[in-house]
Every structure is written in C-alpha cells, then in structure tokens.
Design an enzyme around this catalytic site. Structure first.
Site, PDB file in Angstrom:
ATOM      1  N   ASP A  27      46.434   2.639   3.117  1.00 10.25           N
ATOM      2  CA  ASP A  27      45.279   2.155   2.674  1.00 10.25           C
ATOM      3  C   ASP A  27      44.996   2.060   1.668  1.00 10.25           C
ATOM      4  O   ASP A  27      45.741   1.796   0.278  1.00 10.25           O
ATOM      5  CB  ASP A  27      45.096   3.515   2.669  1.00 10.25           C
ATOM      6  CG  ASP A  27      45.112   5.077   1.290  1.00 10.25           C
ATOM      7  OD1 ASP A  27      44.650   5.084   0.650  1.00 10.25           O
ATOM      8  OD2 ASP A  27      45.659   5.674   1.925  1.00 10.25           O
ATOM      9  N   GLU A  42      38.663  15.308  -2.685  1.00  9.90           N
ATOM     10  CA  GLU A  42      39.771  15.388  -3.086  1.00  9.90           C
ATOM     11  C   GLU A  42      39.656  16.036  -4.538  1.00  9.90           C
ATOM     12  O   GLU A  42      40.293  16.360  -5.740  1.00  9.90           O
ATOM     13  CB  GLU A  42      40.839  14.822  -3.639  1.00  9.90           C
ATOM     14  CG  GLU A  42      40.756  13.622  -4.065  1.00  9.90           C
ATOM     15  CD  GLU A  42      41.380  11.772  -4.103  1.00  9.90           C
ATOM     16  OE1 GLU A  42      42.140  11.862  -5.130  1.00  9.90           O
ATOM     17  OE2 GLU A  42      41.423  11.593  -3.072  1.00  9.90           O
TER      18      GLU A  42
END
Length: 331
Positions: free
Chosen positions: A13, A108
C-alpha cells in the site's frame, strides 16, 4: 485465524510518501496488488493517487483505493462528508469501475477521545455511505490495538495490520478471519517470500501485505458485478416489504441481498427522487445511484445501505421473507 501461505498473493500500500514508483519493476518483483491512498478527512486528496492508480493498472497490478478517517470526524455528518470526499477522489481516477479491489476505510486513530459507541457510529456511517455511493461493499483496515473500538462491523471484509514475522493476527470484535494482512511496514515485521522487505521500483520502505489466497482467487473474491441498471427476470426470491409494520410492496433478493422498490423507499425516508427513464439512472438527493435493478419496469435498490445512511432501522425475517423498515420517530 489463518496461517501465512507461500501461495498467498503479495501486495503493497502506497501514498505520496513513496515518491516516484516504477510500477513495471514492482510488478516484476512479484507484487500482485496495491492499495493506493486517495484521501483523508473532508478535503485532503493525495497528489499521487491518480498517477499511481493509472500506472499500476497499466502493468497489471490489481488496485484499490483507501481513505484515512481523520480525527476531526466526530459525528455521522462528518463521516458522510469524508465518504463524499473519498468517492469524489475515486471518481476523479475513473470511478469505481476503474478499481479491481473494494474501497477501504483506514480507521486507526482516536485523538478526539470518542467513546467506542460514537466511534463505531462514525465508522458505520462512513462505510454505509461509501457503499451507497459506489455500490461496492468497503473493506475495514485497522490495528489489533484499535479493532476493539468497533462493534457490529464484522460483516465487512477485514484488512488487519500486525508486524510479526511469526504470528498471524488474532480474531477480535467479531471477526474470525482476515482477507488482507499488513505484515510489515517495510522496516519491521515479516518479509516477502524472497526473504527481503525491499520492493523493486520503490526507493524507500513500503508496507507489505498479503491476501488470504492466490492472485487468481483475489480476482474472484472481489470481482465486481455490473452497476448498470438491467432488466432482471422475476425468478429471484420474492418477499414482502413492510414500513413501520405495514405492507407497502414487494421485496426481492439479488445475490442474497434485499432489494425494495426505489420510489417506495425514497418516499418513506422523505428523500427527493429523480428518475431519468432515458438513461435508466436514479438520483437521490441529487446523488446518482450506482446500483439499480429493473424488474418488470420497476426500479429496485438494496435496502440496507440507503436506509441506514438516513438513520432508519432495517430488519429481515428470513422465515417469512419480510424486509422491515422502521423510520425515525417510530416505536
């Protein structure tokens, strides 16, 4: 939870922090897929998103887009605005049809100190809105130390981050399996099957991931169905649609998902509806719907994503095949 498997498809990613990427070299090094940062918060767009998306696809890397949920998201309205920013970024790169993998919610951080219940509301609202706008069910990305904030989201695919070379992520908050595992940040954690954390074509460290299956299985797992309205034979499972306990029409099952008449649903929720019959396109609140099914000239849409994004409750009686909708203010 699953074990690592040498057959598992490998991926990365990326965001602007990776700088200029040689995607041909990335592909040649054995990378099958990539999640590319599209946006963050209500306004931010990653400047490398469109270029990375186009270049990765050009060499055969499967691509998906991800959005980082900002700490400023405290309410459902904030979540909907972030989802709108994300989908707008996706549209700027060719629309959801240009992506091989589902859109991702990266959640997150909780520096605002939201309660678990409030944080879950923000997450669910974002997920529901993205699905409503794209017609594709999103993926949840997070860490083991954060996943306990979520409740009732385990019906979404999971992408979990855990930088351990020997231990697979444990189940949490209702999830019993992961689809994707981020096993290294490029400096710590596991290694590629080749034994290194270095990916050719990228100058510095990059996050390493794997899918729980082969590259061919990855293509099959998230293969998108056409979102163009099409006439469907009325051979799917028939049921009834109830609003606040009253029968109002027919409910149909397509691929196991409950669909109801679009106009009936819009009227019940008080949402302005416009139908372009020439193009067979529907607009709710002036937003184009990505997935509409036509049955005997009647437009049907998936019930849950739209209803929940407008604060209504949905129920399903599988025994009697009844889809239920409870609007706000009804007991």
């Amino acid at each position: 939870m699953q074990q690592r498997n040498s057959r598992n498809a490998q991926g990365i990613d990326v965001s602007r922090y990776q700088g200029k990427i040689d995607w041909k070299a990335v592909k040649a090094s054995g990378i099958s897929f990539a999640f590319i940062k599209a946006s963050q918060g209500k306004l931010y767009r990653d400047k490398t998103f469109i270029g990375n998306t186009q270049a990765a696809r050009a060499v055969g890397v499967l691509v998906g887009a991800y959005h980082y949920v900002d700490d400023s998201a405290k309410t459902p309205e904030d979540a909907r605005k972030e989802a709108a920013n994300f989908v707008s970024a996706i549209n700027s790169a060719g629309g959801i049809a240009a992506f091989d993998l589902p859109p991702v919610m990266d959640y997150e951080s909780n520096k605002s100190g939201l309660s678990k219940a409030a944080l879950t509301v923000v997450a669910r609202t974002f997920l529901v809105e993205v699905e409503r706008l794209t017609g594709v069910r999103p993926i949840v990305y997070t860490y083991p130390s954060f996943i306990g904030n979520f409740s009732g989201l385990s019906d979404y695919p999971l992408w979990i981050a855990r930088y351990s070379a020997t231990q697979v992520p444990a189940g949490a908050s209702g999830w019993s399996r992961w689809d994707f595992w981020q096993y290294s940040d490029g400096s710590a954690g596991g290694t590629l099957p080749s034994g290194t954390r270095k990916v050719a074509g990228i100058a510095g460290p990059v996050d390493l991931n794997e899918f729980d299956g082969t590259a061919d299985e990855l293509r099959t797992r998230f293969r998108k169905k056409t979102s163009v309205p099409k006439e469907e034979p009325a051979t799917v499972a028939d049921g009834s649609f109830q609003i606040n306990g009253e029968n109002v029409g027919k409910a149909l099952l397509f691929d196991g998902k409950t669909h109801v008449p679009l106009r009936v649903l819009a009227d019940a929720l008080g949402i302005p509806l416009r139908w372009d019959n020439a193009k067979k396109v529907a607009y709710l609140n002036n937003r184009k719907l990505q997935s509409v099914q036509l049955v005997e000239g009647v437009a049907y849409v998936q019930l849950r994503p739209i209803a929940e994004s407008y604060g209504a409750e949905v129920s399903w009686d599988s025994k009697n095949i009844i889809a239920g909708l409870k609007t706000k203010g009804e007991k």
